[in-house]
Write a protein that holds these residues in place. Structure first.
Motif, PDB file in Angstrom:
ATOM      1  N   ARG A 106      -4.768   3.401  -5.365  1.00  0.00           N
ATOM      2  CA  ARG A 106      -3.983   2.304  -4.794  1.00  0.00           C
ATOM      3  C   ARG A 106      -4.950   1.378  -4.057  1.00  0.00           C
ATOM      4  NH1 ARG A 106       1.394   4.046  -4.878  1.00  0.00           N
ATOM      5  NH2 ARG A 106       2.060   2.483  -3.349  1.00  0.00           N
ATOM      6  N   VAL A 107      -4.911   0.095  -4.402  1.00  0.00           N
ATOM      7  CA  VAL A 107      -5.862  -0.871  -3.853  1.00  0.00           C
ATOM      8  C   VAL A 107      -5.095  -2.056  -3.278  1.00  0.00           C
ATOM      9  CG1 VAL A 107      -7.820  -2.384  -4.354  1.00  0.00           C
ATOM     10  CG2 VAL A 107      -7.596  -0.189  -5.563  1.00  0.00           C
ATOM     11  N   VAL A 108      -5.417  -2.404  -2.037  1.00  0.00           N
ATOM     12  CA  VAL A 108      -4.831  -3.577  -1.389  1.00  0.00           C
ATOM     13  C   VAL A 108      -5.953  -4.523  -1.006  1.00  0.00           C
ATOM     14  CG1 VAL A 108      -3.543  -4.452   0.592  1.00  0.00           C
ATOM     15  CG2 VAL A 108      -2.819  -2.336  -0.522  1.00  0.00           C
ATOM     16  N   TYR A 109      -5.871  -5.748  -1.512  1.00  0.00           N
ATOM     17  CA  TYR A 109      -6.814  -6.804  -1.166  1.00  0.00           C
ATOM     18  C   TYR A 109      -6.203  -7.671  -0.061  1.00  0.00           C
ATOM     19  CZ  TYR A 109      -9.346  -5.911  -5.571  1.00  0.00           C
ATOM     20  OH  TYR A 109     -10.070  -5.350  -6.587  1.00  0.00           O
ATOM     21  N   VAL A 110      -7.053  -8.137   0.854  1.00  0.00           N
ATOM     22  CA  VAL A 110      -6.591  -8.992   1.954  1.00  0.00           C
ATOM     23  C   VAL A 110      -7.499 -10.203   2.072  1.00  0.00           C
ATOM     24  CG1 VAL A 110      -6.100  -9.142   4.428  1.00  0.00           C
ATOM     25  CG2 VAL A 110      -5.736  -6.977   3.219  1.00  0.00           C
ATOM     26  N   ASP A 111      -6.903 -11.382   2.105  1.00  0.00           N
ATOM     27  CA  ASP A 111      -7.651 -12.623   2.345  1.00  0.00           C
ATOM     28  C   ASP A 111      -6.644 -13.688   2.779  1.00  0.00           C
ATOM     29  OD1 ASP A 111      -9.573 -14.892   2.099  1.00  0.00           O
ATOM     30  OD2 ASP A 111     -10.780 -13.396   1.053  1.00  0.00           O
ATOM     31  N   ASN A 112      -7.133 -14.754   3.383  1.00  0.00           N
ATOM     32  CA  ASN A 112      -6.219 -15.847   3.746  1.00  0.00           C
ATOM     33  C   ASN A 112      -6.700 -17.187   3.214  1.00  0.00           C
ATOM     34  OD1 ASN A 112      -8.397 -16.296   5.457  1.00  0.00           O
ATOM     35  ND2 ASN A 112      -7.118 -17.060   7.137  1.00  0.00           N
ATOM     36  N   ALA A 120      -4.918 -14.747  -7.168  1.00  0.00           N
ATOM     37  CA  ALA A 120      -4.490 -13.383  -6.863  1.00  0.00           C
ATOM     38  C   ALA A 120      -4.050 -12.626  -8.099  1.00  0.00           C
ATOM     39  CB  ALA A 120      -3.356 -13.406  -5.834  1.00  0.00           C
ATOM     40  N   SER A 121      -3.490 -13.315  -9.086  1.00  0.00           N
ATOM     41  CA  SER A 121      -3.035 -12.615 -10.285  1.00  0.00           C
ATOM     42  C   SER A 121      -4.184 -11.909 -10.990  1.00  0.00           C
ATOM     43  CB  SER A 121      -2.354 -13.588 -11.249  1.00  0.00           C
ATOM     44  OG  SER A 121      -3.253 -14.600 -11.670  1.00  0.00           O
ATOM     45  N   ALA A 122      -5.389 -12.482 -10.883  1.00  0.00           N
ATOM     46  CA  ALA A 122      -6.557 -11.844 -11.499  1.00  0.00           C
ATOM     47  C   ALA A 122      -6.915 -10.552 -10.787  1.00  0.00           C
ATOM     48  CB  ALA A 122      -7.749 -12.797 -11.489  1.00  0.00           C
ATOM     49  N   LEU A 123      -6.517 -10.452  -9.511  1.00  0.00           N
ATOM     50  CA  LEU A 123      -6.814  -9.251  -8.746  1.00  0.00           C
ATOM     51  C   LEU A 123      -5.808  -8.139  -9.008  1.00  0.00           C
ATOM     52  CD1 LEU A 123      -7.567 -10.946  -5.306  1.00  0.00           C
ATOM     53  CD2 LEU A 123      -9.230  -9.736  -6.706  1.00  0.00           C
ATOM     54  N   LEU A 124      -4.718  -8.458  -9.653  1.00  0.00           N
ATOM     55  CA  LEU A 124      -3.616  -7.508  -9.748  1.00  0.00           C
ATOM     56  C   LEU A 124      -3.524  -6.819 -11.096  1.00  0.00           C
ATOM     57  CD1 LEU A 124      -0.900  -9.588  -7.865  1.00  0.00           C
ATOM     58  CD2 LEU A 124      -2.615  -8.018  -6.953  1.00  0.00           C
ATOM     59  N   ARG A 125      -4.515  -7.014 -11.943  1.00  0.00           N
ATOM     60  CA  ARG A 125      -4.488  -6.388 -13.257  1.00  0.00           C
ATOM     61  C   ARG A 125      -5.149  -5.020 -13.192  1.00  0.00           C
ATOM     62  NH1 ARG A 125      -6.747 -11.897 -15.519  1.00  0.00           N
ATOM     63  NH2 ARG A 125      -4.862 -13.182 -15.414  1.00  0.00           N
ATOM     64  N   GLY A 126      -4.381  -4.051 -12.753  1.00  0.00           N
ATOM     65  CA  GLY A 126      -4.918  -2.708 -12.603  1.00  0.00           C
ATOM     66  C   GLY A 126      -4.374  -1.771 -13.661  1.00  0.00           C
ATOM     67  N   THR A 127      -4.598  -0.487 -13.461  1.00  0.00           N
ATOM     68  CA  THR A 127      -4.106   0.510 -14.400  1.00  0.00           C
ATOM     69  C   THR A 127      -2.609   0.707 -14.218  1.00  0.00           C
ATOM     70  OG1 THR A 127      -4.559   2.278 -12.811  1.00  0.00           O
ATOM     71  CG2 THR A 127      -6.317   1.733 -14.374  1.00  0.00           C
ATOM     72  N   PRO A 128      -1.910   1.144 -15.266  1.00  0.00           N
ATOM     73  CA  PRO A 128      -0.478   1.424 -15.131  1.00  0.00           C
ATOM     74  C   PRO A 128      -0.194   2.524 -14.110  1.00  0.00           C
ATOM     75  CG  PRO A 128      -1.117   1.309 -17.449  1.00  0.00           C
ATOM     76  CD  PRO A 128      -2.381   1.309 -16.647  1.00  0.00           C
ATOM     77  N   GLN A 129      -1.145   3.463 -13.963  1.00  0.00           N
ATOM     78  CA  GLN A 129      -0.931   4.587 -13.044  1.00  0.00           C
ATOM     79  C   GLN A 129      -1.144   4.187 -11.585  1.00  0.00           C
ATOM     80  OE1 GLN A 129      -3.131   4.361 -15.594  1.00  0.00           O
ATOM     81  NE2 GLN A 129      -3.679   6.397 -16.378  1.00  0.00           N
ATOM     82  N   GLY A 130      -1.963   3.180 -11.361  1.00  0.00           N
ATOM     83  CA  GLY A 130      -2.327   2.813  -9.998  1.00  0.00           C
ATOM     84  C   GLY A 130      -1.477   1.686  -9.440  1.00  0.00           C
ATOM     85  N   THR A 132      -2.119  -2.086  -7.427  1.00  0.00           N
ATOM     86  CA  THR A 132      -3.063  -3.122  -7.002  1.00  0.00           C
ATOM     87  C   THR A 132      -2.254  -4.288  -6.457  1.00  0.00           C
ATOM     88  OG1 THR A 132      -4.492  -2.475  -8.856  1.00  0.00           O
ATOM     89  CG2 THR A 132      -5.061  -4.493  -7.676  1.00  0.00           C
ATOM     90  N   GLU A 133      -2.441  -4.604  -5.172  1.00  0.00           N
ATOM     91  CA  GLU A 133      -1.656  -5.657  -4.535  1.00  0.00           C
ATOM     92  C   GLU A 133      -2.560  -6.565  -3.703  1.00  0.00           C
ATOM     93  OE1 GLU A 133       1.378  -6.449  -4.998  1.00  0.00           O
ATOM     94  OE2 GLU A 133       2.183  -4.687  -6.045  1.00  0.00           O
ATOM     95  N   TYR A 134      -2.058  -7.759  -3.440  1.00  0.00           N
ATOM     96  CA  TYR A 134      -2.781  -8.745  -2.631  1.00  0.00           C
ATOM     97  C   TYR A 134      -1.926  -9.112  -1.422  1.00  0.00           C
ATOM     98  CZ  TYR A 134      -4.830 -13.197  -1.175  1.00  0.00           C
ATOM     99  OH  TYR A 134      -5.387 -14.216  -0.441  1.00  0.00           O
ATOM    100  N   VAL A 135      -2.537  -9.104  -0.244  1.00  0.00           N
ATOM    101  CA  VAL A 135      -1.862  -9.469   1.001  1.00  0.00           C
ATOM    102  C   VAL A 135      -2.566 -10.679   1.590  1.00  0.00           C
ATOM    103  CG1 VAL A 135      -1.441  -8.755   3.384  1.00  0.00           C
ATOM    104  CG2 VAL A 135      -1.027  -7.143   1.519  1.00  0.00           C
ATOM    105  N   GLN A 136      -1.810 -11.701   1.921  1.00  0.00           N
ATOM    106  CA  GLN A 136      -2.399 -12.873   2.556  1.00  0.00           C
ATOM    107  C   GLN A 136      -2.319 -12.707   4.069  1.00  0.00           C
ATOM    108  OE1 GLN A 136      -0.650 -16.678   1.627  1.00  0.00           O
ATOM    109  NE2 GLN A 136      -2.544 -17.762   2.097  1.00  0.00           N
ATOM    110  N   ALA A 137      -3.481 -12.555   4.698  1.00  0.00           N
ATOM    111  CA  ALA A 137      -3.540 -12.355   6.143  1.00  0.00           C
ATOM    112  C   ALA A 137      -4.932 -12.702   6.632  1.00  0.00           C
ATOM    113  CB  ALA A 137      -3.199 -10.908   6.507  1.00  0.00           C
ATOM    114  N   ASP A 138      -5.029 -13.009   7.913  1.00  0.00           N
ATOM    115  CA  ASP A 138      -6.303 -13.376   8.526  1.00  0.00           C
ATOM    116  C   ASP A 138      -7.046 -12.113   8.935  1.00  0.00           C
ATOM    117  OD1 ASP A 138      -8.384 -14.289  10.239  1.00  0.00           O
ATOM    118  OD2 ASP A 138      -7.220 -16.084  10.714  1.00  0.00           O
ATOM    119  N   ALA A 139      -8.312 -12.030   8.587  1.00  0.00           N
ATOM    120  CA  ALA A 139      -9.117 -10.858   8.930  1.00  0.00           C
ATOM    121  C   ALA A 139      -9.191 -10.631  10.428  1.00  0.00           C
ATOM    122  CB  ALA A 139     -10.526 -11.006   8.362  1.00  0.00           C
TER     123      ALA A 139
END
Length: 271
Positions: A106-112, A120-130, A132-139
């Motif tokens: 399980r992978v969560v990316y964070v950027d603002n 973000a859609s390019a970041l979300l192409r993961g395996t069917p079993q896993g 992969t999500e993107y969260v928009q937030a300030d570090a």
């Protein structure tokens, strides 16, 4: 027009293309196309100052991320990853590395950054079993990051926290240590911290000139000594070889002998 192209076009309306942005300059260093003339101009200026060290450091930093992620997925068997300050997608991305070892990671990316959101859609192409999500937030808002990431990650189990080439944009007086401390305190035992950040220990003059060039573009950079980088790992158990230039962290082949890389990297486990 594709969905991604439409997203980028809409995002262009909120992106300031008159000033360089660190993520876009970094993208230019890596040979990407998601940058603007103002970013290329700054990138070329810095590369001319340091003899090409900055692009070399960017490539070495990405390779460090790949090796560290693979080591944590294969070694301690960590199956959750939180990558803060993700930047513009550059393949292979962190989730591709982790899920190639552990398909159900399980992978969560964070950027603002708006341009990262557009891709973000390019970041979300993961395996069917896993997952992969993107969260928009300030570090600089770690509590919000943890709150949003907790919808996708189980913080009662080990998580690999990646702060790759992020902290040199956050000064100590702006809460760099509080940021790291808050995030690490939320992690379960057996979790990991993966961190890389700029140093002036090897090329002080070039780094100083690079910092000045970024400052002229409205971007603050902080260079830290080996001891100062080590403070981020207080209370954690550093994995071998410790805090070293990123090109020397478990290299798959001998590092090129073309000068130092002015980025320290390290990986540590939470006891």
């Amino acid at each position: 027009m594709t969905e991604t192209e439409a997203d980028i076009q809409d995002t262009d309306r909120v992106i300031d293309t008159t000033r360089p942005h660190p993520a876009r300059v970094y993208d230019w260093y890596l040979g990407g196309k998601d940058n603007y003339p103002v970013d290329e101009e700054l990138g070329r200026r810095i590369a001319a100052i340091d003899g090409g060290s900055a692009p070399k450091a960017a490539r070495a930093n990405r390779a460090f991320m790949r090796r560290a992620t693979r080591a944590l997925a294969a070694g301690p068997g960590i199956r959750q990853f939180l990558d803060i300050g993700t930047g513009i997608p550059t393949e292979p991305n962190l989730h591709q590395i982790a899920q190639s070892v552990v398909p159900d990671a399980r992978v969560v990316y964070v950027d603002n950054d708006p341009i990262v959101l557009a891709h973000a859609s390019a970041l979300l192409r993961g395996t069917p079993q896993g997952v992969t999500e993107y969260v928009q937030a300030d570090a600089r808002d770690p509590r919000t990051i943890l709150e949003q990431a907790a919808r996708l990650l189980d913080f009662g189990r080990p998580v690999a926290l990646s702060l790759i080439a992020l902290l040199h944009f956050v000064a100590d007086e702006d809460g760099a240590h509080d940021l790291v401390r808050t995030l690490v305190e939320a992690l379960a035992p057996g979790s990991a911290l993966v961190l890389s950040t700029m140093t002036a220990d090897f090329e002080p003059d070039n780094v100083r000139k690079g910092i000045a060039a970024y400052a002229a573009g409205g971007v603050t950079l902080v260079a830290r000594s080996h001891a100062e980088v080590g403070a981020f790992f207080d209370g954690l158990g550093l994995l071998e070889p410790g805090i070293v230039p990123v090109s020397r962290w478990r290299p798959e082949e001998p590092p090129a002998r073309d000068g130092p890389v002015s980025l320290y990297g390290g990986v540590a486990l939470k006891p």
